[in-house]
Scaffold this motif. Structure first.
Motif: not given
Length: 420
Positions: A242-244, A373-377, A393-394
């Motif tokens: 996810w960083l990119p 992380i995708g679901k959280l986003s 991410i945090q």
């Protein structure tokens, strides 16, 4: 008592440890090129196939990890009994073929199936390689050898991101998958022809899988180190995927600029961290077995606040420098922890023990990291808009703190449960 090892100088070139390690490093680099290329191509794939962040996260983690984790044990058991290099070569061919097929899909489920295939192939590559390295190198050099092998992670990740970005920008994302898949297929015959297992009297007489699992089940250090590795892998794979996308969304970087940013970050920071972990483990481990777990734990504790600072940087250039040191710190664990796992069982059981460790690490870490992380986003988007991915991410950085706690707990048991 095991037989005295042959002198390295008396061995033919193709059986010398340095050559075997170099060939395994190339295979592991292909492993991570094929595994991580999806991260840099997430934007074009999302636009072309009409996917959500949750679907992208599933492709980046769960689809790959589902069979990658579960197939690792039977393939490692087969490698312990029938030969490690044979299983590694066959695995390289399978995952490379499915990577190439990823460039030919037309929808989510077809891509999901191809990522399952990549996972099946890669399941047979890593655990047998750990065991082959441990059979080839003496204990006092083992952590450094495993660290050099683990350079395939930052090297392959960086190469996948850079190659993927450049090829996708010049042609399209499909061509990037085809190029790296076909390259792995071309290397397979060379590896199969040149690399051989070292001579071991116990080859073909490996204990039953249930015997290996019974030994590991009684060792607290195994469970604590495996769960600690799984926790850090959740965030490690989540960041790699996810960083990119965060760089593109937060700083409006183009595809090539993003690949340069993250590729260089992995290449410099990741490589430095992997090698530092191997050197520190071989040095401090002679004084205390607990150091194999304490060194990574302290590195995670130091890395989290630096990652937080990088996430809130005002420019891409500042973010790069703030991310560089923690990127190195969170890669330190590889050499020490992988070495410790090799020493929880006798030599004939190493590939199977490594696969059991990887089952826990990958099913949780690879399977849930990018997906979580995708679901959280997606869940945070109504509240934070374009900043939702940064917030996700945090929150995920807490997994590094959990990893530190588990590894510190595991350090207390290592000396008692260590097998020379």
């Amino acid at each position: 008592m095991p037989p005295a090892p042959e002198s390295h100088d008396s061995l033919p070139l193709l059986r010398r440890p340095a050559f075997v390690l170099a060939m395994l490093l190339v295979v592991y680099t292909f492993n991570f090129i094929d595994r991580q290329i999806l991260g840099i191509l997430a934007g074009p794939i999302k636009a072309d196939l009409g996917l959500s962040d949750t679907q992208l996260g599933a492709l980046g983690g769960f689809a790959f990890a589902l069979l990658y984790s579960t197939m690792g044990l039977p393939l490692a058991w087969l490698a312990d009994r029938r030969g490690r290099t044979r299983v590694i070569a066959a695995s390289l061919a399978v995952w490379s073929a499915f990577t190439a097929l990823c460039g030919m899909v037309s929808g989510f489920w077809a891509m999901f199936a191809c990522r399952l295939g990549v996972g099946v192939g890669e399941a047979g590559g890593v655990a047998p390689s750990y065991a082959l390295i441990s059979d080839t190198f003496p204990p006092q050099r083992r952590a450094r050898a495993l660290a050099i092998y683990s350079l395939g992670i930052p090297l392959g990740s960086a190469a996948g991101i850079l190659l993927g970005g450049y090829v996708a920008a010049a042609v399209n994302w499909r061509a990037a998958f085809l190029a790296v898949g076909l390259a792995g297929l071309a290397f397979t015959p060379l590896f199969a022809w040149t690399v051989r297992d070292p001579r071991r009297p116990q080859a073909g007489e490996a204990p039953a899988m249930r015997a290996v699992l019974a030994i590991l089940a009684r060792k607290r250090s195994f469970w604590l180190l495996a769960l600690g590795a799984a926790s850090c892998s959740m965030m490690g794979y989540g960041l790699a995927f996810w960083l990119p996308s965060l760089m593109r969304r937060s700083f409006a970087l183009g595809l090539v600029e993003t690949s340069q940013f993250f590729g260089l970050l992995l290449l410099v920071g990741g490589s430095a961290g992997v090698m530092a972990g191997g050197v520190l483990a071989d040095w401090l481990g002679t004084r205390s077995r607990a150091a194999y777990a304490r060194v990574p734990a302290l590195a995670f504790l130091a890395g989290v606040p630096l990652f937080v600072a990088g996430l809130h940087a005002g420019s891409a250039a500042l973010a790069f420098w703030l991310f560089l040191l923690p990127q190195a710190l969170v890669y330190i664990w590889l050499g020490p922890i992988l070495t410790a796992v090799q020493h929880l069982v006798p030599a004939p059981m190493r590939a199977t023990a490594s696969a059991a460790f990887l089952l826990i690490n990958n099913l949780i870490g690879v399977g849930l990291g990018s997906l979580t992380i995708g679901k959280l986003s997606d869940l945070l988007t109504p509240h934070f808009g374009n900043d939702a991915l940064r917030q996700a991410i945090q929150i995920g950085l807490g997994f590094y703190l959990l990893a530190a706690v588990l590894m510190l707990a595991g350090a207390r048991h290592l000396a008692r449960e260590w097998v020379d």
